[in-house]
Write an enzyme that holds these catalytic residues in place. Structure first.
Site, mmCIF file in Angstrom:
data_model
loop_
_atom_site.group_PDB
_atom_site.id
_atom_site.type_symbol
_atom_site.label_atom_id
_atom_site.label_comp_id
_atom_site.label_asym_id
_atom_site.label_seq_id
_atom_site.Cartn_x
_atom_site.Cartn_y
_atom_site.Cartn_z
ATOM 1 N N GLU A 79 5.197 2.193 10.035
ATOM 2 C CA GLU A 79 4.466 1.668 9.128
ATOM 3 C C GLU A 79 4.982 0.742 8.216
ATOM 4 O O GLU A 79 4.905 0.091 7.700
ATOM 5 C CB GLU A 79 3.376 3.086 8.600
ATOM 6 N N HIS A 144 -8.656 -5.892 10.244
ATOM 7 C CA HIS A 144 -7.473 -6.200 9.270
ATOM 8 C C HIS A 144 -6.875 -7.036 10.810
ATOM 9 O O HIS A 144 -5.822 -7.396 10.580
ATOM 10 C CB HIS A 144 -6.581 -4.540 9.749
#
Length: 341
Positions: A79, A144
């Site tokens: 991430e 997104h």
């Protein structure tokens, strides 16, 4: 001569930015599909660190600060690295936009596209933040993905316009070229809708709603227990943790079936309206081959995802090839454009 050199340099930077965006898209898919989207519970830091907790004392401190989200170091790095890559893409896009604006007279209006990308990518960064803070809310996750694809498309279009000349052969009928342009534009729109459906399918964990069954679903061509109303409720409020999904099986099956129907429509239009027509002319035949290969590969990866149980490499590649299909269609669109476009 200086104008040509400047344009060539901008084209190289545009290609670098587009390829960078493709890397970010593929790596972002890897993060999402490996269930690492909430592996850093805060933003933009990761458990309060610029990097991520690695050493034992750092992990202990992070677990104490975020007791509801224990550290998984094997996921947290994914991430945070994705965030670093996204930050690098923002800087690259800004550099392209500034350079394009300074050379806007040489670009004849094309400078507006990198400028649009630089504005859009800021909203994309906000969506990245909301993905974490709103705990994988499906509409945000889908947005997104669409934001990443849109940024990629704007950067790729800039690079393609600076690289591929329009057809100048007078033997290529203007009416035929205009029709192919319209059909390709429709194809791009259909692919964009299908990408959105793919994002909705993934964010609602509906990819395997039909089990490993294809082309039927749970042994039926049209399951009778589908819940289309619940399947496409876009806004369900804030505060719910959507990791793993919140929909029941009937709603997930509905999402999966709609995604499959969308794939059939995209394949039909692109294969039989775009590729077939573009393949008739020597000026567009290489582009037809590129679109056709990307289309067949994308469909094959989608089927393999279901039949093989969503293996991470194939699922990640499915996202990347969607971007490549979009790129090949944009290249054909640029090739058949007129001076007015």
């Amino acid at each position: 001569m200086n104008s040509m050199i400047s344009t060539r340099g901008i084209a190289r930077l545009a290609w670098a930015a587009a390829l960078f965006a493709l890397v970010v898209i593929v790596f972002g898919a890897f993060v999402r599909l490996s269930n690492a989207g909430l592996s850093c519970p805060d933003w933009p830091t990761c458990y309060g660190k610029v990097t991520w907790p690695v050493h034992e004392h750092e992990v202990d401190a992070a677990n104490a600060a975020f007791p509801d989200r224990p550290v998984e170091s094997n996921k947290a790095w994914r991430e945070q690295v994705h965030r670093f890559l996204a930050g690098g893409l923002i800087l690259t896009t800004f550099a392209l936009a500034i350079w394009s604006w300074r050379r806007r007279r040489d670009l004849h209006g094309l400078a507006a596209v990198p400028l649009a990308a630089s504005v859009f990518i800021l909203f994309q960064a906000l969506l990245g933040m909301w993905t974490v803070t709103w705990k994988l809310k499906p509409i945000v996750v889908m947005g997104h993905l669409l934001g990443g694809m849109t940024t990629f498309a704007l950067l790729a279009y800039s690079a393609l316009r600076l690289t591929i000349p329009p057809i100048a052969n007078l033997r290529f009928p203007a009416a035929e070229k205009d029709k192919l342009w319209r059909l390709t534009a429709v194809g791009i729109g259909l692919v964009a809708v299908q990408i959105a459906l793919g994002g909705w399918t993934s964010s609602n964990y509906a990819a395997l709603a039909c089990g490993l069954d294809f082309p039927s679903c749970l042994g039926q061509w049209w399951p009778g227990n589908m819940d289309f109303h619940e399947a496409f409720v876009l806004w369900r409020g804030i505060g719910v943790n959507y990791e793993g999904g919140v929909l029941d099986g009937s709603a997930r099956i509905a999402i999966q079936l709609v995604h499959r129907i969308g794939a059939v429509l995209v394949f039909g239009h692109v294969a039989f309206a775009v590729v077939q027509r573009a393949a008739r002319h020597v000026e567009t035949r290489p582009f037809a081959v590129a679109v056709g290969i990307a289309l067949l590969l994308q469909v094959s990866l989608g089927i393999a995802n279901v039949k093989l149980g969503l293996p991470l490499p194939i699922a990640t590649a499915h996202n990347g090839v969607a971007a490549v299909l979009l790129l090949s269609l944009l290249a054909l669109l640029v090739r058949v454009r007129t001076a007015a476009r």
